[in-house]
Design an enzyme around this catalytic site. Structure first.
Site, short mmCIF file in Angstrom:
data_model
loop_
_atom_site.label_atom_id
_atom_site.label_comp_id
_atom_site.label_asym_id
_atom_site.label_seq_id
_atom_site.Cartn_x
_atom_site.Cartn_y
_atom_site.Cartn_z
N ASP A 205 -12.05 7.26 3.78
CA ASP A 205 -10.82 7.03 4.54
C ASP A 205 -10.44 5.55 4.56
O ASP A 205 -9.35 5.19 5.01
CB ASP A 205 -11.01 7.55 5.98
CG ASP A 205 -9.70 7.76 6.69
OD1 ASP A 205 -8.63 7.69 6.03
OD2 ASP A 205 -9.73 8.01 7.91
N LYS B 64 0.86 -1.19 0.00
CA LYS B 64 0.00 0.00 0.00
C LYS B 64 0.89 1.23 0.00
O LYS B 64 1.70 1.41 0.90
CB LYS B 64 -0.91 0.00 1.24
CG LYS B 64 -1.64 1.34 1.46
CD LYS B 64 -2.53 1.33 2.71
CE LYS B 64 -3.12 2.71 3.00
NZ LYS B 64 -3.95 2.74 4.22
N ASP C 156 1.76 6.58 5.36
CA ASP C 156 0.76 5.60 4.93
C ASP C 156 1.20 4.82 3.69
O ASP C 156 0.43 4.09 3.09
CB ASP C 156 -0.58 6.31 4.70
CG ASP C 156 -1.78 5.40 4.91
OD1 ASP C 156 -1.62 4.36 5.57
OD2 ASP C 156 -2.87 5.75 4.42
N GLU D 61 -9.32 3.79 2.21
CA GLU D 61 -8.83 3.87 0.83
C GLU D 61 -7.78 2.81 0.52
O GLU D 61 -7.61 2.42 -0.63
CB GLU D 61 -8.26 5.27 0.57
CG GLU D 61 -6.80 5.52 1.00
CD GLU D 61 -6.58 5.37 2.49
OE1 GLU D 61 -7.56 5.49 3.26
OE2 GLU D 61 -5.43 5.11 2.91
N LYS E 25 -9.94 13.19 8.02
CA LYS E 25 -9.45 12.85 9.34
C LYS E 25 -9.38 14.08 10.23
O LYS E 25 -9.24 15.19 9.73
CB LYS E 25 -8.03 12.26 9.23
CG LYS E 25 -7.95 10.88 8.63
CD LYS E 25 -6.50 10.41 8.57
CE LYS E 25 -6.38 9.03 7.94
NZ LYS E 25 -6.99 7.96 8.73
N ARG F 107 -7.59 -0.35 1.10
CA ARG F 107 -8.12 -1.61 0.54
C ARG F 107 -8.56 -1.43 -0.91
O ARG F 107 -8.55 -2.38 -1.68
CB ARG F 107 -9.26 -2.12 1.44
CG ARG F 107 -10.45 -1.22 1.50
CD ARG F 107 -11.33 -1.51 2.71
NE ARG F 107 -10.73 -1.03 3.96
CZ ARG F 107 -11.30 -1.20 5.16
NH1 ARG F 107 -12.46 -1.82 5.27
NH2 ARG F 107 -10.71 -0.73 6.23
N1 BES Z 1 -4.09 4.73 6.90
C1 BES Z 1 -5.20 4.50 7.72
C2 BES Z 1 -4.91 3.52 8.87
C3 BES Z 1 -3.89 3.97 9.90
C4 BES Z 1 -4.28 4.50 11.10
C5 BES Z 1 -2.55 3.79 9.68
C6 BES Z 1 -3.36 4.89 12.05
C7 BES Z 1 -1.61 4.18 10.62
C8 BES Z 1 -2.01 4.73 11.81
C9 BES Z 1 -6.35 3.91 6.90
O1 BES Z 1 -6.42 4.36 5.60
C10 BES Z 1 -7.62 4.34 7.55
O2 BES Z 1 -7.88 5.50 7.58
N2 BES Z 1 -8.37 3.36 8.06
C11 BES Z 1 -9.60 3.63 8.71
C12 BES Z 1 -10.60 2.64 8.20
C13 BES Z 1 -12.01 2.96 8.63
C14 BES Z 1 -12.52 4.21 7.95
C15 BES Z 1 -12.88 1.78 8.26
C16 BES Z 1 -9.37 3.46 10.21
O3 BES Z 1 -8.64 2.56 10.61
O4 BES Z 1 -9.94 4.25 10.97
ZN ZN Z 2 -4.66 4.94 4.74
MN MN Z 3 -7.48 6.16 5.38
#
Ligand code: BES
Ligand code: ZN
Ligand code: MN
Length: 499
Positions: free
Chosen positions: A347, A265, A288, A349, A277, A351
């Site tokens: 967010d 990713k 990321d 994204e 966010k 996947r």
């Molecule tokens: N890049 C983030 C996940 C992340 C969070 C990485 C903290 C490193 C530190 C990912 O893209 C994300 O935002 N995931 C969301 C998914 C949710 C919207 C289902 C999350 O984990 O809140």
């Molecule tokens: Zn992300």
């Molecule tokens: Mn995200």
């Protein structure tokens, strides 16, 4: 001097004006062949150990400054505890500890002699790996350097005295390749997002060509032609172009041998998009792309040590931004696999990016297996913190081998479940699947989503949101970006997939 430390092997020798490093076990006995080189050392140690309450425990050190009767500004005595039990990771840690203690010293001579028996060439190589990784700094954007231990200088030159120089050098060649791979991965993650956007990232991956890696970058037009609506959807809110970069290392005896594949990713910055966010800590989302950085670092290591394997590294590079053209919650995207995806939260994204990258890799290269790495979910941080990455796999053999490689390298992982029972959480009212499954089991529903795009290929997914960045500082890492996964996957390849 700052920057990479120079390390080399030489026969065991006296310090001759350099900092001197020796090892002792719990009996505090300096090995005889070392005492011969520095006859004052045993007396100095005996004099200082009690006052400093130094007992030779593993990973402790006694720093004797301006030692009398020794041609050295410092005698650093390092404890190894029960030396016979010291394993691979311990030698890397030992190297890291020594580098940390040496600080800004210009020159050091290490008497790499075991208090009991002989340390192997492999141990010396791991020690060197630890020294190198601890010395890593990312300070290119600091115009004024501080000269304290952690932020400033690292030792200039370290000479590791060993019994068999040729054997140590041979063993260290592979470890140096791995050290370079980890350093590269760390730097990619540490770089700011205004510098490292998708096209720049693709350029840095293309630099692997000079190691004999074939590198191909698909631009947006090429991806549109392939139908990669999921990956392209994420990038469409950004002014920066998206890229899918494929690196190929052909090291196996037969060019036709089935390749193994690694998929990363590479969200160069994740604002969350329209589902934006909160401001606090958002700067961390420059990391990321740690999964993609690991894949590039791994390909570097494999090529540099000429691993006898055919390996594919694929990275999906995008920037997730809000904007007039950005995807919205409610949008339905068509992935390259043909499956439609309802976007519930922009967010989620990562996947979407991986859906097309995984499908493309299995479709085009028919790999023996795929392993993806992604900073995918905050939920994996809730479950495992910064200590272990989450592992999901549709193949027990691959999963077990990864767990073993984790134990061997200290890059630890914990297997989590895949289970069709979770699929109902990502069923969509309007499309084949939706991109989030709600708060519960967040890391699992993300993995269930990815599984729909691997098409029965043996596959493992590593959720590295906790380990790829901001992970705890330890003996071999003082950097925000740890370069997590390079050592793990290099080890997996070396132990099981070379011909
Ligand atoms: N890049 C983030 C996940 C992340 C969070 C990485 C903290 C490193 C530190 C990912 O893209 C994300 O935002 N995931 C969301 C998914 C949710 C919207 C289902 C999350 O984990 O809140
Ligand atoms: Zn992300
Ligand atoms: Mn995200």
């Amino acid at each position: 001097m700052s920057g990479p430390v120079k390390v080399d092997f030489a026969p065991l020798a006296a310090p001759k004006g350099a900092n001197f490093v020796v090892f002792v076990g719990a009996d505090l006995k300096i090995p005889e062949r070392v005492a011969e080189l520095a006859p004052a050392a045993p007396g100095l140690l005996a004099g200082a150990a009690k006052t400093a309450r130094f007992a030779g425990k593993a990973l402790t050190a006694l720093d004797i400054l301006s030692p009398a009767e020794l041609d050295s500004p410092r005698l650093l005595v390092v404890g190894v505890g029960e030396a016979k039990e010291a394993k691979e990771t311990d030698f890397a840690k030992l190297g890291g500890l020594v580098m940390g203690k040496l600080g800004g010293a210009k020159e050091a001579v290490v008497a790499f002699a075991a208090p009991e028996g002989e340390w192997s060439a492999a141990a010396a190589a791991d020690f060197l790996l630890g020294l190198r990784l601890r010395a890593y700094r990312f300070d290119k954007y600091k115009t004024k350097k501080k000269d304290d231990e952690e932020n400033g200088e690292s030792a200039g030159k370290v000479t590791i005295g060993v019994a068999d120089v040729a054997a140590a050098r041979r063993a260290a060649r592979d470890r140096e390749a791995v050290a370079e791979g980890v350093e590269l991965a760390r730097t990619l993650v540490n770089e700011p997002p205004n510098v490292l956007f998708p096209e720049e990232f693709a350029k840095r991956a293309a630099a692997l060509e000079k190691l004999g890696v074939e590198v191909e970058a698909l631009d947006e037009k090429a991806m549109a032609k392939l139908g990669m609506g999921a990956l392209l959807g994420v990038g469409q809110g950004s002014n920066k172009e998206s890229r899918l970069v494929v690196m190929r290392w052909q090291g196996a005896k037969s060019a036709k041998a089935k390749p193994i594949a690694f998929v990363g990713k590479g969200v160069c910055f994740d604002t969350g998009g329209i589902s934006i966010k909160p401001a606090a800590g958002m700067e961390d989302m420059k990391g990321d792309m740690a999964g993609a950085a690991c894949v590039v670092g791994l390909m570097h290591a494999l090529a540099r040590r000429k691993a006898r394997v055919n390996a594919i590294g694929a990275i999906g590079l995008v920037e997730n931004m809000p904007g007039g053209d950005a995807i919205r919650p409610g949008d339905i995207l068509k992935s390259m696999s043909g499956q439609t995806i309802e976007v519930i939260n922009t967010d989620a994204e990562g996947r979407l990016v991986l859906a097309d990258a995984l499908w493309y890799v299995q479709d085009k290269y028919k790999p023996a297996f795929m392993i993806d790495l992604a900073t995918l979910t905050g939920a994996i941080l809730v479950a495992l913190g910064h200590e272990r990455a989450g592992l999901f796999a549709n193949n027990d053999e691959l999963a077990d081998r990864l767990v073993e490689a984790g134990k061997a390298t200290g890059e630890k992982i914990w297997r989590m479940p895949l289970d069709p029972a979770y699929d109902k959480l990502i069923d969509s009212k309007f499309a084949d699947v939706k991109n989030t499954g709600g708060r519960n089991a967040g890391s699992i529903t993300a993995a269930q989503f990815l599984q729909r795009f691997v098409n029965n290929t043996p596959w493992a997914h590593l959720d590295i949101a906790g380990t790829g960045m901001g992970s705890p500082q330890n003996e071999i890492n003082r950097s925000w970006a740890s370069g997590w996964g390079v050592r793990l996957l290099d080890r997996l390849v070396a132990d099981h997939y070379e011909t």
